[in-house]
Design a protein around this motif. Sequence first.
Motif, mmCIF file in Angstrom:
data_model
loop_
_atom_site.group_PDB
_atom_site.id
_atom_site.type_symbol
_atom_site.label_atom_id
_atom_site.label_comp_id
_atom_site.label_asym_id
_atom_site.label_seq_id
_atom_site.Cartn_x
_atom_site.Cartn_y
_atom_site.Cartn_z
ATOM 1 N N ILE A 45 -54.575 54.185 74.388
ATOM 2 C CA ILE A 45 -54.070 53.034 75.127
ATOM 3 C C ILE A 45 -53.066 52.264 74.283
ATOM 4 O O ILE A 45 -51.999 51.867 74.766
ATOM 5 N N VAL A 46 -53.395 52.066 73.009
ATOM 6 C CA VAL A 46 -52.486 51.359 72.103
ATOM 7 C C VAL A 46 -51.176 52.133 71.951
ATOM 8 O O VAL A 46 -50.084 51.542 71.966
ATOM 9 N N ILE A 47 -51.257 53.453 71.837
ATOM 10 C CA ILE A 47 -50.045 54.273 71.736
ATOM 11 C C ILE A 47 -49.215 54.146 73.018
ATOM 12 O O ILE A 47 -47.986 54.050 72.964
ATOM 13 N N GLY A 48 -49.858 54.130 74.164
ATOM 14 C CA GLY A 48 -49.153 53.968 75.430
ATOM 15 C C GLY A 48 -48.429 52.634 75.519
ATOM 16 O O GLY A 48 -47.275 52.567 75.965
ATOM 17 N N ILE A 49 -49.089 51.565 75.098
ATOM 18 C CA ILE A 49 -48.455 50.245 75.108
ATOM 19 C C ILE A 49 -47.271 50.225 74.141
ATOM 20 O O ILE A 49 -46.209 49.675 74.457
ATOM 21 N N ALA A 50 -47.429 50.857 72.982
ATOM 22 C CA ALA A 50 -46.324 50.931 72.022
ATOM 23 C C ALA A 50 -45.132 51.698 72.592
ATOM 24 O O ALA A 50 -43.978 51.342 72.347
ATOM 25 N N MET A 51 -45.399 52.727 73.377
ATOM 26 C CA MET A 51 -44.311 53.481 73.999
ATOM 27 C C MET A 51 -43.571 52.637 75.038
ATOM 28 O O MET A 51 -42.346 52.720 75.147
ATOM 29 N N VAL A 52 -44.294 51.825 75.784
ATOM 30 C CA VAL A 52 -43.651 50.932 76.748
ATOM 31 C C VAL A 52 -42.782 49.911 76.018
ATOM 32 O O VAL A 52 -41.645 49.640 76.422
ATOM 33 N N VAL A 53 -43.297 49.352 74.928
ATOM 34 C CA VAL A 53 -42.529 48.394 74.125
ATOM 35 C C VAL A 53 -41.271 49.066 73.579
ATOM 36 O O VAL A 53 -40.181 48.489 73.618
ATOM 37 N N LEU A 54 -41.406 50.279 73.078
ATOM 38 C CA LEU A 54 -40.252 51.013 72.554
ATOM 39 C C LEU A 54 -39.216 51.240 73.645
ATOM 40 O O LEU A 54 -38.010 51.092 73.421
#
Length: 66
Positions: A45-54
């Motif tokens: 989930i954290v990786i997914g949120i980081a991808m959205v931020v990126l």
Amino acid sequence: MTVIESLRNRAGLIASGAASFAVLVGGLRLASGEPLVQPQTDLGIVIGIAMVVLYFVLTDTRGGGR
């Protein structure tokens, strides 16, 4: 637009999206009787949120943002 400006402009959207997603996942886990913290899934989930931020940062810095 710089990375910092992009993050400042999108901070509210990112925070509210992450918080609402956390409440939704937490509620579903609580309702189904699963543990609230599941390290492997939570990391995803954290990786997914980081991808959205990126994505937001890349879009804004290339001139496609607001």
